[in-house]
Design a protein around this motif. Structure first.
Motif, PDB file in Angstrom:
ATOM      1  N   ARG A 104       0.829  -1.193   0.000  1.00  0.00           N
ATOM      2  CA  ARG A 104       0.000   0.000   0.000  1.00  0.00           C
ATOM      3  C   ARG A 104       0.865   1.245   0.000  1.00  0.00           C
ATOM      4  NH1 ARG A 104      -3.007   0.138   5.268  1.00  0.00           N
ATOM      5  NH2 ARG A 104      -0.985   0.983   5.968  1.00  0.00           N
ATOM      6  N   GLU A 105       0.431   2.271  -0.726  1.00  0.00           N
ATOM      7  CA  GLU A 105       1.185   3.516  -0.856  1.00  0.00           C
ATOM      8  C   GLU A 105       0.317   4.691  -0.421  1.00  0.00           C
ATOM      9  OE1 GLU A 105       3.393   6.099  -4.420  1.00  0.00           O
ATOM     10  OE2 GLU A 105       1.782   4.705  -4.893  1.00  0.00           O
ATOM     11  N   GLY A 106       0.862   5.558   0.431  1.00  0.00           N
ATOM     12  CA  GLY A 106       0.166   6.778   0.781  1.00  0.00           C
ATOM     13  C   GLY A 106       0.205   7.744  -0.386  1.00  0.00           C
ATOM     14  N   VAL A 107      -0.931   8.364  -0.698  1.00  0.00           N
ATOM     15  CA  VAL A 107      -1.031   9.281  -1.828  1.00  0.00           C
ATOM     16  C   VAL A 107      -1.046  10.726  -1.357  1.00  0.00           C
ATOM     17  CG1 VAL A 107      -2.466   9.995  -3.774  1.00  0.00           C
ATOM     18  CG2 VAL A 107      -2.246   7.562  -3.211  1.00  0.00           C
ATOM     19  N   ALA A 108      -1.958  11.037  -0.431  1.00  0.00           N
ATOM     20  CA  ALA A 108      -2.086  12.410   0.051  1.00  0.00           C
ATOM     21  C   ALA A 108      -2.788  12.387   1.396  1.00  0.00           C
ATOM     22  CB  ALA A 108      -2.864  13.272  -0.935  1.00  0.00           C
ATOM     23  N   VAL A 109      -2.463  13.362   2.243  1.00  0.00           N
ATOM     24  CA  VAL A 109      -3.053  13.464   3.569  1.00  0.00           C
ATOM     25  C   VAL A 109      -3.356  14.930   3.869  1.00  0.00           C
ATOM     26  CG1 VAL A 109      -0.778  13.582   4.677  1.00  0.00           C
ATOM     27  CG2 VAL A 109      -2.770  12.851   6.009  1.00  0.00           C
ATOM     28  N   ILE A 110      -4.426  15.159   4.632  1.00  0.00           N
ATOM     29  CA  ILE A 110      -4.795  16.510   5.028  1.00  0.00           C
ATOM     30  C   ILE A 110      -5.214  16.476   6.490  1.00  0.00           C
ATOM     31  CG2 ILE A 110      -7.170  16.210   4.179  1.00  0.00           C
ATOM     32  CD1 ILE A 110      -7.104  19.206   3.384  1.00  0.00           C
ATOM     33  N   LYS A 145       2.674  14.595  -6.613  1.00  0.00           N
ATOM     34  CA  LYS A 145       2.753  16.024  -6.305  1.00  0.00           C
ATOM     35  C   LYS A 145       2.678  16.845  -7.581  1.00  0.00           C
ATOM     36  CE  LYS A 145       5.176  19.032  -3.073  1.00  0.00           C
ATOM     37  NZ  LYS A 145       6.321  19.146  -2.130  1.00  0.00           N
ATOM     38  N   GLY A 146       1.819  17.852  -7.563  1.00  0.00           N
ATOM     39  CA  GLY A 146       1.631  18.688  -8.746  1.00  0.00           C
ATOM     40  C   GLY A 146       0.536  18.193  -9.669  1.00  0.00           C
ATOM     41  N   ARG A 147       0.106  16.947  -9.484  1.00  0.00           N
ATOM     42  CA  ARG A 147      -0.956  16.385 -10.320  1.00  0.00           C
ATOM     43  C   ARG A 147      -2.234  16.128  -9.529  1.00  0.00           C
ATOM     44  NH1 ARG A 147      -0.395  11.458 -12.469  1.00  0.00           N
ATOM     45  NH2 ARG A 147       0.990  10.675 -10.820  1.00  0.00           N
ATOM     46  N   PHE A 148      -2.096  15.752  -8.269  1.00  0.00           N
ATOM     47  CA  PHE A 148      -3.251  15.435  -7.427  1.00  0.00           C
ATOM     48  C   PHE A 148      -3.439  16.538  -6.382  1.00  0.00           C
ATOM     49  CE2 PHE A 148      -3.075  10.475  -7.739  1.00  0.00           C
ATOM     50  CZ  PHE A 148      -3.032  10.578  -9.122  1.00  0.00           C
TER      51      PHE A 148
END
Length: 129
Positions: A46-52, A65-68
Motif C-alpha cells: 500500500r502507498e500513501g497518496v495524500a493526507v490533510i 505532487k503537482g498532479r493530485f
C-alpha cells in the motif's frame, strides 16, 4: 470511529482526470483529525497518496505532487482527491482513511499509515495508455 465510503473511480485514458470522493458517516467517539488517500496495486505494498489535517495542512507522495489535490468539506463530512494528468502507473485501488489525535503523528508518518484507524473498502482507478 467513522464509516468511510469511496466513489468516483473508473477507467480513463492517460492524461485524463478523475475526482475521487470519500463520504464519512460519523460513528461514536471523536471525529477524525486527519484524512488521507492511499492506493494499492494487487501484489504490491500500500502507498500513501495524500493526507490533510484539521488545519488544512497537506502532504503528498512525490509521485503525485503537482498532479493530485486533496481537499475536504467538513460541513459535508466529505474528502476529495482531484487527480489530473493521470498516468498508467496511477492504476490502483484507492482507499480513504481517517486518523485521530491532533499532533500525535506528523503528516509524513500518517502518509505511511501510522495513526490511520478507519478505512473504506476502496474504489478502483484504471488508466489506459
Amino acid at each position: 470511529q467513522v464509516d468511510l465510503v469511496e466513489s468516483g473511480g473508473g477507467s480513463v485514458q492517460a492524461g485524463g482526470s478523475l475526482r475521487l470522493v470519500c463520504t464519512a458517516s460519523p460513528g461514536y467517539g471523536y471525529s477524525p483529525y486527519v484524512m488521507a488517500w492511499f492506493r494499492q496495486i494487487p501484489g504490491k505494498e500500500r502507498e500513501g497518496v495524500a493526507v490533510i489535517d484539521g488545519d488544512g495542512n497537506t502532504k503528498y507522495a512525490g509521485s503525485v505532487k503537482g498532479r493530485f489535490t486533496i481537499s475536504q468539506d467538513n460541513a459535508k463530512n466529505t474528502l476529495y482527491l482531484q487527480m489530473n494528468s493521470l498516468e498508467p502507473e496511477d492504476t490502483a485501488m484507492y482507499y480513504c482513511a481517517a486518523g485521530y489525535g491532533a499532533n500525535r503523528y506528523p503528516l509524513p508518518a500518517r502518509l505511511t499509515g501510522y495513526g490511520m484507524n478507519d478505512w473504506g473498502k476502496g474504489t478502483m482507478v484504471t488508466i489506459s495508455s
